[in-house]
Design a protein around this motif. Sequence first.
Motif, PDB file in Angstrom:
ATOM      1  N   ILE B 113      -1.936   3.736   4.801  1.00 30.96           N
ATOM      2  CA  ILE B 113      -0.710   4.062   4.065  1.00 30.96           C
ATOM      3  C   ILE B 113       0.474   4.096   5.011  1.00 30.96           C
ATOM      4  CG2 ILE B 113       0.456   5.903   2.794  1.00 30.96           C
ATOM      5  CD1 ILE B 113      -2.264   6.633   1.575  1.00 30.96           C
ATOM      6  N   ARG B 114       0.251   4.624   6.194  1.00 29.15           N
ATOM      7  CA  ARG B 114       1.344   4.683   7.156  1.00 29.15           C
ATOM      8  C   ARG B 114       1.722   3.294   7.643  1.00 29.15           C
ATOM      9  NH1 ARG B 114      -0.056   8.972  11.493  1.00 29.15           N
ATOM     10  NH2 ARG B 114       1.856   8.101  12.377  1.00 29.15           N
ATOM     11  N   VAL B 116       1.573   0.540   5.793  1.00 26.38           N
ATOM     12  CA  VAL B 116       2.379  -0.040   4.713  1.00 26.38           C
ATOM     13  C   VAL B 116       3.794   0.526   4.742  1.00 26.38           C
ATOM     14  CG1 VAL B 116       2.731   0.081   2.221  1.00 26.38           C
ATOM     15  CG2 VAL B 116       0.578  -0.738   3.129  1.00 26.38           C
ATOM     16  N   ALA B 117       3.904   1.813   5.045  1.00 24.89           N
ATOM     17  CA  ALA B 117       5.218   2.445   5.101  1.00 24.89           C
ATOM     18  C   ALA B 117       6.086   1.806   6.181  1.00 24.89           C
ATOM     19  CB  ALA B 117       5.073   3.939   5.365  1.00 24.89           C
TER      20      ALA B 117
END
Lengths: 195, 195
Positions: B113-114, B116-117
């Motif tokens: 997720i990080r 993608v961020a």
Amino acid sequence: MLNQRKPRDGSTPKRDLLIATAFRLFYREGFHAVGIDTILAEAQLAKMTLYHHFASKEELIVAVLEQRSALVKEKVQAILKEAGPSPRKRLLAYFARYEAFFSSKEFNGCPFIRAVAEYPDIDTPVHQAVIRHKQSDIDTLQELLSGFDIADPKPVAHQIALLIEGALVSAHTFGNTSALAHARNAALALVKAAH
Amino acid sequence: MLNQRKPRDGSTPKRDLLIATAFRLFYREGFHAVGIDTILAEAQLAKMTLYHHFASKEELIVAVLEQRSALVKEKVQAILKEAGPSPRKRLLAYFARYEAFFSSKEFNGCPFIRAVAEYPDIDTPVHQAVIRHKQSDIDTLQELLSGFDIADPKPVAHQIALLIEGALVSAHTFGNTSALAHARNAALALVKAAH
DNA sequence: CTGTTGTTAGACAGTCCTGTCTAACAGTGG
DNA sequence: CCACTGTTAGACAGGACTGTCTAACAACAG
């Protein structure tokens, strides 16, 4: 050049332009990826204007998040007011707002989640600003759910908050598929099951 | 210095050390925040070693994510095997693994997720690597749920996936509170409701 | 032995980054 | 009118970043 009033919230035209421009670029590309020079060029402002209003880039980021948080809260309150008293209608209106957000062409995930991803240390001011926003998100949801006939709406509020966080992440990762619909269906099922 | 074999998967001691060190630092501080010089100093390797194995920092990041993905999949499969045939036990074991992850002292959110961020554009190789991982995550969940007596396990798999994504984000944001417990309770309720 | 590959240390180019500073100017409040 | 604040353009320091290059060496394959 017009001199600017100094309202207690610190809002001035140049300051607002800085924040708006910074948000747009940060949101599109990321906080570390965008330098202040890029923001200043885009906003057509001088460097000293930025450092007059903010002590550092980090402070600008915090201001960006706080402004965005206020804007979101305002919008949600307006939508809930418009939705009327029916708890179910209010919940659906709440989801409908996310639906509009998800399908806007600028959608690029949740700016707050992305901020936490780039400022993983919980002690940083940026991370703290995100905590404040997300907590108020949960509070809103809890208030919304208290309208239903549920014994304890608190855990349900947290559960639905997780579904929305997940939908935000998933929609960004996969490029906006059916994440929000799944979240809404699950939320309705959870509310029903909590009766 | 020992020369290195070249297995088809490209794994060599130095390459593995690079990936492991890079993961640790990226995960702790972020992808943009950590420079290759820092990684090389920490791993005590020369710059040319990195650029011998990877064409760019971005390629290193992709390799880090792919290695991590393989590691996670392996671990999950082992845990599910150990959990036996009972679908409920398997689901609980699945959640128990996350519980262990969340409470490890290195926990700093979900590395994917990080990623993608920090790489919001879906066309980047990094973002694509995350998509591959998250898709396989959903597939695993779907397979797990097919053990239950559910007409269509697919939407439930997606819903539970959202809960877990949300729990990962929420635990990181707030510093690991009750997010996973909420996700598990919601997941069990959804499974029950789907009967 | 010879050629190839992996590795090392370090210099280097070129770019980008944040933040400071200066000198000048415009408009406002007192 | 004078002091103050906001603003501008641009230079600048000082550091960090990725990626390239060189020269030398170590280990192995053939």
